[in-house]
Enzyme design. Structure first.
Site, PDB file in Angstrom:
ATOM      1  N   ASP A  80      10.327  -0.640 -28.480  1.00 38.72           N
ATOM      2  CA  ASP A  80      11.194  -0.736 -29.644  1.00 38.72           C
ATOM      3  C   ASP A  80      10.590  -1.798 -30.586  1.00 38.72           C
ATOM      4  O   ASP A  80       9.609  -2.484 -30.240  1.00 38.72           O
ATOM      5  CB  ASP A  80      12.631  -1.084 -29.234  1.00 38.72           C
ATOM      6  CG  ASP A  80      13.630  -0.695 -30.328  1.00 38.72           C
ATOM      7  OD1 ASP A  80      13.199  -0.391 -31.467  1.00 38.72           O
ATOM      8  OD2 ASP A  80      14.849  -0.701 -30.058  1.00 38.72           O
TER       9      ASP A  80
HETATM   10  C1  BGC Z   1      15.851   0.137 -33.270  1.00 37.53           C
HETATM   11  C2  BGC Z   1      15.309   1.501 -32.929  1.00 37.53           C
HETATM   12  C3  BGC Z   1      14.516   2.053 -34.087  1.00 37.53           C
HETATM   13  C4  BGC Z   1      13.432   1.058 -34.454  1.00 37.53           C
HETATM   14  C5  BGC Z   1      12.507   1.532 -35.556  1.00 37.53           C
HETATM   15  C6  BGC Z   1      14.810  -0.779 -33.858  1.00 37.53           C
HETATM   16  O1  BGC Z   1      15.378  -1.934 -34.383  1.00 37.53           O
HETATM   17  O2  BGC Z   1      16.400  -0.433 -32.105  1.00 37.53           O
HETATM   18  O3  BGC Z   1      16.370   2.360 -32.591  1.00 37.53           O
HETATM   19  O4  BGC Z   1      13.986   3.307 -33.750  1.00 37.53           O
HETATM   20  O5  BGC Z   1      14.041  -0.144 -34.862  1.00 37.53           O
HETATM   21  O6  BGC Z   1      13.079   1.506 -36.798  1.00 37.53           O
END
Ligand code: BGC
Length: 751
Positions: A274
């Site tokens: 993530d």
């Molecule tokens: C979130 C994810 C997301 C990623 C990319 C993160 O802060 O937890 O769900 O896909 O950002 O934008």
């Protein structure tokens, strides 16, 4: 051979192609494939990469995410395939979560449809639009089970039930990627990314990013299935979660990623972290950047989103013997395989058809499907004296801070939407009501009394409610009451702003915000029928509203077409049929509250109230306000008793459980018939009921339909204390009903 030897699995010509390519790659270029910087267009964290174009030229980037626009993407891809030494195309990812420019309801709302065809179709349309705009990879589906509505990201998932969540996970993956061999064949298929692996929805106290800790038996029986179902459906990638699992952050958790995901479940795609997931492990306290990057790679994480820990430390770690070249090769190979499967080596511009970008996005056809699905997601929570549907005549007062805003309609994670595009509720109602109805609007209140809280709750620059507001609270309230007094019906559009749920939007108080509640109380005092159109990304505590308001329609955040869809339902063109995928508690103190709990040694009699030395509270019953699976209709459905084809089966057997459902009303409607099973005696304790099947049916006025469910021994399996997936002989209770509380029962045994 194990599933993690991905080079040996799959397609021979792909393996040959990748072998040849990897022979030509330097160590730096291999590590470069593992690097996923953010473009900077849309970000959720702090860090961003500098000089992205130079890094692409140097072969130090494997993909980019959250850039919007086919021309921009085409240009970046051009740099990769014309100006880098090996001309390896980039992956372009985006959070296409519930639609692209045509936005569908937030995932929790989609789950409330219980309609797998509609869910698959929404993902298909999202893929068609995203792929027309240069995107080949979406960070969806989000399949985290959550039983804590304080957690704002409950809005992004399918609710509290693993079976429903698993069915939805599969439908989403099929919608994005296509099925089986046909996956990625079309240029409209994009790669899915199942997230957030694992247990992200179990954050302690509903606090986003917080610690999770649970037993393995709970993990496997209650949380893991949706991830596994998405993997079984062929999801090409998995995102590791921010939280720890068993004391080790998921992103460094070898047991989770290699042993369970790859070896046990046979996942053959790649794992991405993530956003800054690697870097954050320094804060988790398991080492410095070099240490945590090495641990992530060794755990089986292939791609580093934003941290650039791999880029900056893996070479050194290799020299120090902390990691092996084989580990780097394996990760690099998995990224190249994904690019190969997507067809990017054949045509790096496969997703850059600028003509499609003009014709395939936000089309009339997509919008009309979104309108239908949006209406399907609404849950009628209360409808006293048939307040709804509203007759198309007279005067309607539409009141509330959410009644006249476009940007609040799509809901959280509508990254690609044009915020000005959606109709406001007032506009939508006017359009659907036609010219025999007079609609008058008054804002009535701010979103909340505390301006600083309101600003936090509307971050991302979506809806700044206060900005142009010159009137005082009392002026706004008086204006609304005047409008209400002159109307036949009041529609109160209240609840959360779209950014009050979603990432980093945890709440400890789940009431409708203060000034809105005051407004509602005053509207009720007018004596007019009040219909609460509730916008929310999570279960709210609505005990007062349930007692005092005439009708409540929960519309979640219904996407770009929500305003028209709300009109369709309020005026009776569409009969609502959505059912809650998550329990609505009476108050916050009951949380976590979920239908598939254990019985305990001192259960309270069903429907009972306080008994000393039983599992109950002094101040409130154990019941939810609205149970899982609950939702009313303008029709009235009555259930017969449950009929079983036999009351005994063996391990090779099967039985059928049926009911007759009758629509005792004058309007046609959809009903979601739900099957629950309870294992009455087990080697380990078992939940009081578990959803095992459901069927959505349309039943015409006056008509009866027989609904049957097949029950097989496979459906009775669970993880025992050795974490083996088994079934055990004994007695089972079958329950069929309109929600998890109101069920008819029968029993059978497995011999
Ligand atoms: C979130 C994810 C997301 C990623 C990319 C993160 O802060 O937890 O769900 O896909 O950002 O934008």
């Amino acid at each position: 051979m194990t599933a993690c030897d991905s080079q040996k699995s799959g397609d021979a010509s792909m393996n040959k192609f990748i072998d040849k390519l990897m022979d030509r790659m330097t160590l730096e270029e291999k590590i470069g494939q593992l690097n996923l910087p953010s473009s900077g267009d849309i970000t959720t964290g702090q860090a961003r990469s500098n000089n992205i174009a130079d890094k692409i030229r140097a072969g130090a980037v494997g993909g980019l995410f959250n850039i919007k626009g086919v021309e921009k993407i085409q240009e970046v891809q051009r740099i990769a395939v014309e100006e880098s030494r090996l001309k390896i195309p980039l992956l372009f990812g985006m959070d296409v979560i519930h639609g692209y420019e045509t936005v569908f309801p937030i995932p929790l709302g989609m789950a409330a449809t219980w309609d797998m065809k509609a869910i698959e179709q929404s993902a298909r349309i999202a893929a068609i639009e995203a792929s027309a705009d240069g995107i080949c990879w979406t960070f969806s589906p989000m399949v985290d089970i959550s039983r804590d509505p304080r957690w704002g990201r409950v809005s992004e998932g399918s609710g509290e039930d693993p079976f429903l969540g698993g069915e939805i996970a599969k439908a989403m993956v099929y919608g994005y990627q296509g099925k089986g061999d046909s996956a990625y064949r079309e240029k409209t298929n994009i790669m899915a990314c199942v997230k957030h692996y694992a247990l992200y929805g179990a954050a302690e106290a509903g606090l986003d990013y917080n610690t999770t800790d649970m037993s393995r038996i709970r993990m496997f029986n209650e949380y893991m299935y949706p991830y596994q179902a998405a993997v079984d459906a062929g999801a090409g990638s998995v995102m590791s979660s921010f939280n720890e699992v068993d004391g080790i952050p998921a992103t460094a958790n070898k047991w989770l990623i290699t042993d369970v995901l790859r070896k046990q479940w046979g996942f053959g795609g790649f794992v991405v972290t993530d956003y800054t997931g690697i870097m954050e492990m320094v804060n988790h306290g398991i080492g410095d950047m070099r240490e945590v990057s090495a641990r992530a790679l060794s755990a089986g994480v292939d791609m580093d989103m934003v941290s650039e820990g791999y880029l900056s430390t893996l070479q050194q770690s290799l020299k120090e013997g902390k990691i092996t070249e084989k580990e780097i090769d394996q990760a690099c190979r998995r990224i190249l395989e994904a690019k190969y499967k997507l067809g990017l080596f054949d045509n790096p511009y496969k997703y850059c058809d600028t003509e499609r970008a003009k014709t395939d996005i936000y089309t009339d056809e997509h919008r009309s499907i979104a309108r239908r699905i949006s209406a399907e997601s609404f849950v009628l929570l209360k409808n006293d004296k048939q307040t709804l549907p509203i007759k198309k005549k007279g005067k309607i007062a539409v009141v509330g801070p959410l009644a006249n805003t476009s940007s609040n309609m799509p809901g959280t994670w509508s990254v690609a939407v044009n915020m000005e595009a959606p109709a406001t509720l007032v506009e939508g109602l006017k359009e659907v009501a036609g010219d025999k109805v007079e609609i008058v609007y008054a804002k009535g209140s701010h979103l909340m009394s505390d301006a600083a809280y309101e600003e936090r709750a509307t971050l991302f620059g979506r809806t700044l409610y206060r900005d142009k507001e010159k009137r005082s609270d009392i002026q706004m309230l008086n204006e609304a009451l005047n409008v209400a007094h002159g109307a036949d019906v009041v529609v109160a559009a209240l609840g959360e702003s779209s950014e009050m749920s979603g990432e980093s939007s945890s709440r400890t108080d789940l009431n409708i915000p203060d000034v809105q509640k005051t407004l509602l109380e005053e509207l009720v005092k007018t004596g007019k029928p009040v219909v609460l159109v509730l916008f929310t990304g999570r279960p709210l505590t609505l005990t007062w509203e349930d007692k005092n308001v005439s009708a409540i329609l929960n519309v979640w955040f219904g996407g770009t077409e929500a305003a028209y869809a709300i009109g369709d339902v309020l005026f009776g063109n569409v009969n609502p049929g959505g059912k809650l995928p998550v329990t609505f508690p009476q108050n916050v103190g009951q949380i976590p509250l979920f239908y598939n709990h254990k019985n305990t040694g001192r259960p309270l009699a069903e429907g009972g109230w306080f008994e000393k030395f039983r599992a109950n509270y002094l101040d409130v019953t154990n019941e939810p306000l609205y149970p899982f699976g609950y939702g009313l209709s303008y029709a009235q459905f009555d259930y017969s008793d449950v009929r079983l084809s036999t009351d005994q089966i063996d391990r090779n057997g099967m039985l059928t459980a049926s009911v007759t459902v009758t629509n005792n009303s004058e309007c046609d409607g959809d009903e979601i018939v739900q099957l629950y099973i309870r294992d009455l005696v087990g080697s380990v304790t078992r939940p009081v009921k578990e959803l095992k099947g459901f069927e959505k049916v349309t039943i015409r006025a006056g008509e009866s339909k027989d609904i049957s469910f097949k029950i097989t021994p496979e459906m009775l399996k669970f993880y025992n204390s050795d974490i083996q997936f088994v079934n055990e002989v004994g007695e089972f209770e079958v329950m069929i009903g309109t929600n998890s509380r109101d069920v008819k029962k029968a029993t059978f045994s497995l011999k």
